[in-house]
Write a protein that holds these residues in place. Structure first.
Motif, short mmCIF file in Angstrom:
data_model
loop_
_atom_site.label_atom_id
_atom_site.label_comp_id
_atom_site.label_asym_id
_atom_site.label_seq_id
_atom_site.Cartn_x
_atom_site.Cartn_y
_atom_site.Cartn_z
N LEU A 134 0.83 -1.21 0.00
CA LEU A 134 0.00 0.00 0.00
C LEU A 134 0.86 1.26 0.00
O LEU A 134 0.52 2.26 -0.63
CB LEU A 134 -0.94 -0.01 1.20
N GLU A 135 1.97 1.21 0.70
CA GLU A 135 2.87 2.36 0.70
C GLU A 135 3.48 2.59 -0.68
O GLU A 135 3.64 3.74 -1.12
CB GLU A 135 3.96 2.16 1.76
N LEU A 136 3.83 1.51 -1.37
CA LEU A 136 4.38 1.66 -2.72
C LEU A 136 3.32 2.15 -3.70
O LEU A 136 3.60 2.98 -4.57
CB LEU A 136 4.98 0.34 -3.19
N ILE A 137 2.09 1.66 -3.55
CA ILE A 137 1.00 2.16 -4.38
C ILE A 137 0.78 3.64 -4.13
O ILE A 137 0.60 4.43 -5.07
CB ILE A 137 -0.29 1.35 -4.10
N SER A 138 0.83 4.05 -2.86
CA SER A 138 0.69 5.47 -2.52
C SER A 138 1.81 6.29 -3.14
O SER A 138 1.59 7.38 -3.68
CB SER A 138 0.70 5.64 -0.99
N LYS A 139 3.03 5.77 -3.05
CA LYS A 139 4.20 6.46 -3.61
C LYS A 139 4.03 6.67 -5.11
O LYS A 139 4.26 7.77 -5.63
CB LYS A 139 5.45 5.64 -3.32
N LEU A 140 3.64 5.62 -5.80
CA LEU A 140 3.46 5.72 -7.25
C LEU A 140 2.37 6.73 -7.60
O LEU A 140 2.51 7.50 -8.56
CB LEU A 140 3.11 4.34 -7.82
N TYR A 141 1.30 6.74 -6.83
CA TYR A 141 0.21 7.67 -7.09
C TYR A 141 0.65 9.11 -6.86
O TYR A 141 0.36 9.99 -7.68
CB TYR A 141 -0.98 7.32 -6.21
N ARG A 142 1.35 9.35 -5.76
CA ARG A 142 1.82 10.71 -5.46
C ARG A 142 2.77 11.21 -6.54
O ARG A 142 2.82 12.40 -6.84
CB ARG A 142 2.53 10.74 -4.10
N GLU A 143 3.53 10.29 -7.12
CA GLU A 143 4.50 10.67 -8.15
C GLU A 143 3.87 10.76 -9.53
O GLU A 143 4.57 10.99 -10.53
CB GLU A 143 5.65 9.65 -8.17
N GLY A 144 2.55 10.60 -9.61
CA GLY A 144 1.85 10.71 -10.88
C GLY A 144 2.04 9.54 -11.81
O GLY A 144 1.84 9.65 -13.03
N LYS A 145 2.40 8.37 -11.26
CA LYS A 145 2.68 7.20 -12.08
C LYS A 145 1.50 6.23 -12.17
O LYS A 145 1.59 5.18 -12.81
CB LYS A 145 3.92 6.49 -11.55
N LEU A 146 0.39 6.57 -11.50
CA LEU A 146 -0.84 5.80 -11.61
C LEU A 146 -1.95 6.74 -12.07
O LEU A 146 -2.08 7.84 -11.54
CB LEU A 146 -1.23 5.18 -10.27
N ASP A 147 -2.74 6.30 -13.03
CA ASP A 147 -3.88 7.11 -13.47
C ASP A 147 -4.99 6.20 -13.97
O ASP A 147 -4.76 5.00 -14.22
CB ASP A 147 -3.46 8.12 -14.54
N PRO A 148 -6.21 6.74 -14.11
CA PRO A 148 -7.36 5.90 -14.48
C PRO A 148 -7.26 5.22 -15.84
O PRO A 148 -8.04 4.31 -16.12
CB PRO A 148 -8.52 6.90 -14.46
#
Length: 290
Positions: A134-148
């Motif tokens: 979950l922390e890595l998923i959060s990290k990726l999202y904060r860095e703009g590396k996850l999107d819909p």
């Protein structure tokens, strides 16, 4: 009324890593650990499957004869009440909070909430490897590396905690698990979180769905042995410029798991540590790697 088998035993803290690896492979839904003042850990397991429970008791007694492993039958209703007594919200990183329905009134504002109804068929997210993912998923999202626009594949989805987290970030995908009962409860969790239309579930392993389907993000929080064994099948699910997260790995096993994927063409991963446990992260995996 149906009964459950309650198993309890005590081990020194020095045996924690070995015991967690053993239990992770035998008790997919999770267990309770209570630290004691004498630097030991008191373990409690509840099982619906009594024959499996008897096997586990015998194995623990043989493997750790000093553990004082005992078992008893209890009413299922009492087990449910016990959950309510000790279950507390679990905050993972700075983005997610896992909590049961009866504690929603105490939810932390500003976090994305993953609602889990504790049952025998799945865990509740308290293991460090879940927190790492979950922390890595959060990290990726904060860095703009996850999107819909992306999609994900959750191998060994269990209670679907990781799938729910990703769906709450707007990413759709597929979760699979070899345990049919886990899939039933995973679906209930998806419904309780309002994301059932965003996640497809299936019973099986990495190869149980259309072989041509590939994903922007693959996450597998299982054990090091299966991760190594399934390395080719996992890599086959990766799109160009994809992301891979692997966990369920003890620190001393991290290099071995990484090597299994490096020998199949992936670069060296980043390694993240939480206590005795590790997670591996690959980003921007090229088409030639996969």
């Amino acid at each position: 009324m149906s009964t459950l088998l309650k198993i309890q035993f005590t081990l020194p803290e020095s045996e924690t890593a070995e015991c967690q690896v053993y239990l992770s492979g035998r008790v997919a839904h999770g267990w309770e650990e209570k630290p004691l003042e004498d630097d030991t850990i008191f373990y409690t397991i509840h099982l619906e499957d009594h024959p499996l429970g008897s096997e586990i008791v015998a194995e623990i007694q043989k493997r750790w004869p000093e553990a004082g492993c005992i078992s008893e039958e209890i009413e299922a209703e009492n087990w449910g009440l016990a959950w309510k007594e000790y279950f507390e919200p679990i905050v993972c990183g700075d983005m997610f909070e896992i909590l049961p329905p009866w504690l929603m009134d105490t939810k932390t504002e500003g976090l994305r909430h993953i609602v889990i109804e504790p049952k025998m068929a799945f865990g509740t997210g308290g293991h460090p490897t879940t927190a790492l993912c979950l922390e890595l998923i959060s990290k990726l999202y904060r860095e703009g590396k996850l999107d819909p626009k992306m999609n994900f594949f959750d191998l060994g989805t269990g209670s679907a905690i990781l799938a729910i987290a990703l769906a709450k970030l707007g990413v759709k995908g597929t979760g699979v698990d070899i345990d049919p009962q886990s899939i039933v409860c995973a679906l209930e969790n998806l419904q309780n979180n309002g994301v059932e239309s965003d996640v497809t579930l299936a019973v099986g392993s990495a190869d149980c769905i259309d072989q041509n389907l590939k994903y922007d993000l693959v996450v597998a929080n299982i054990l090091s042995g299966p991760l190594i064994e399934l390395s080719s099948a996992v890599i086959a699910r990766l799109k160009e410029n994809s992301i891979l997260i692997l966990s369920g790995i003890l620190n001393e096993q991290a290099e071995g798991v990484a090597k299994a994927y490096i020998t199949k063409g992936l670069p060296a991963p980043e390694i993240f540590i939480d206590g005795e446990w590790a997670a591996l992260l690959w980003e921007n995996i090229s088409a030639t790697d996969s």
